[in-house]
Each structure stands twice: as C-alpha cells, then as structure tokens.
Design an enzyme around this catalytic site. Sequence first.
Site, PDB file in Angstrom:
ATOM      1  CD  GLU A  62      -6.936  -1.687  -4.347  1.00 42.98           C
ATOM      2  OE1 GLU A  62      -5.914  -1.061  -4.677  1.00 42.98           O
ATOM      3  OE2 GLU A  62      -7.325  -1.788  -3.175  1.00 42.98           O
ATOM      4  CG  ASP A  84       0.309   4.250  -1.334  1.00 40.12           C
ATOM      5  OD1 ASP A  84       1.465   4.258  -1.813  1.00 40.12           O
ATOM      6  OD2 ASP A  84      -0.424   3.242  -1.336  1.00 40.12           O
ATOM      7  CB  THR A 122       0.453   0.619  -6.309  1.00 42.15           C
ATOM      8  OG1 THR A 122       0.749   1.127  -5.011  1.00 42.15           O
ATOM      9  CG2 THR A 122      -0.756  -0.299  -6.227  1.00 42.15           C
TER      10      THR A 122
END
Length: 276
Positions: free
Chosen positions: A61, A79, A84
């Site tokens: 990640e 995305d 995020t």
Amino acid sequence: MAVGALLGTALLTAPVAAHATAAPPAAAATAPGATAAAAAATGLDDPAKKDIAMRIVSSAENSSLDWKAQYKYIEDIGDGRGYTAGIIGFCSGTGDMLDLVEYYTKTKPGNVLAKYLPALRKVNGGDSHAGLDPNFTRDWAKAAQDAAFRKAQDHERDRVYFNPAVGQGKADGVGTLGQFVYYDAIVMHGDGGDPTSFRNIRKRALAKAKPPAQGGNETAWLNAFLDARVWAMKQEEAHSDTSRVDTAQRVFLKKGNLGLDTPLEWKVYGDSYRIG
C-alpha cells in the site's frame, strides 16, 4: 480502502462462535496478567504476527515496511475512491473513512476532522473532494499527531478488516498465512455483494477446493483462494498488478510457510522486502 467495506462485527460467512479455540494450558490460564484474548491469539492475532501482517500490507500500500508512519498518509491515487488515507487505506468514497471519522468524533468530540463529517457523507460513493478541499489533507496529518486518532484507526482496522479476516480464517481451519491471505483480500476488496468482494472470492474458491475445516488440504485451498483473488484483481485496472499475490503470498505458500514465520522475503511492484 475497499468498496463495500462496511463489514460490521459480524463474521463473513461463518459465525465466530462456530470456531472453538483450544483451551490454554493451565499454567498459561493462571499466569499473572493472562487474559482470554491473549490466550486465543494463536494465529495472525498474535501481536508479533499482526505486526508482520501490517508491514507486508504496508509494503504493497505504501512501498514501506514502516506501517506506523502511515497514520498521517493521505492522497488521491486516482482509483475512483476519492482520498485514500491512513494505515489501511481508508477511502472517502467507500464509507470506511466516514466510519473512522465518526468513531473518532464519538471518542473525541470537537476534533480537527469533525467539521468534515457532512462533506464525507456527501462524497461517500464517489471520488469527489467537494467540501474537503483545500484543507482536509492538512487537517488529516494534524489529526494523526493525536494518539486518540491513531487509536481510532487501529480500532476501525480491527473491526472492519482484521478481526473478520482472522475469524473467518480460524473458522476455515487455516493457519497464520491463510489468515493473512484473507486479511489482504479484505483490505483490497471489502466484503460487499459485488463479484470481487471477499465473500465472493471465497465462494469462487469453494468451487475448486475445500478449506481444512471441510476436510480439504490447506495448501490446495489457499492456492484456489489466491487463484480467485487474482481473478478479482484483474477485473479492475487499479488492482490489475497482482504482484502482491504472485511475488509475495505465493512465495510464502510455495515454501510451505503456513505459519508466516520469519525470515520472510518477497517483492511487490518490483521492490524487494525482507523481515527477519
């Protein structure tokens, strides 16, 4: 991080109560400071193994083994899930970031992120930054300096991702590696009703093999699960690089390291990592 990440505390496809952990030795049960939770930590929930799991996920990640440095992390990675952020990739577009900030605000009213709750509710389900920009990323980093916010991230990681993965793994009779395989899948795919969710990855694997709890071979089962996971990843361009399976989890499985024991060596996106 994942779409449909709202798992709650329910186990995914088999109730936790259906899996009885072995009773601890009498000496362990009476040792000073011993607790039922510690005694039950026989797999990925063992603190040392949990730290390994967090480091491996962070390598994928965040391209770093230092998962504790990721509380402050936040960016839009393009995305379609908005921002995020944090130690597990909470997303503004998938509901888990909203849940996190709501929980943080419940435990610490008036925190620096509380004012963004109306905006987080509105952008949930999409990639919009409306009501978040221009200061949300700055305030997220500021919140990450607060021990209460770091604790909130830990809590939501465990509630939504870690505990359900470990519980299902134990119910299926898989060891520490298998529980990690489940955990990484839930982190990426969530457990909603879509075809690529964790429960449907598992369902797809069940068409090819049986988990140990149903009389199957553990290695064969995990290979079937990873095959289904790779299929799911390839359904979305943002997840189409399957190296976190091919050059990491498959490597551990091929070596027969079902206990996820160190030393561990793997690659993700071409970068090499080692623990131990």
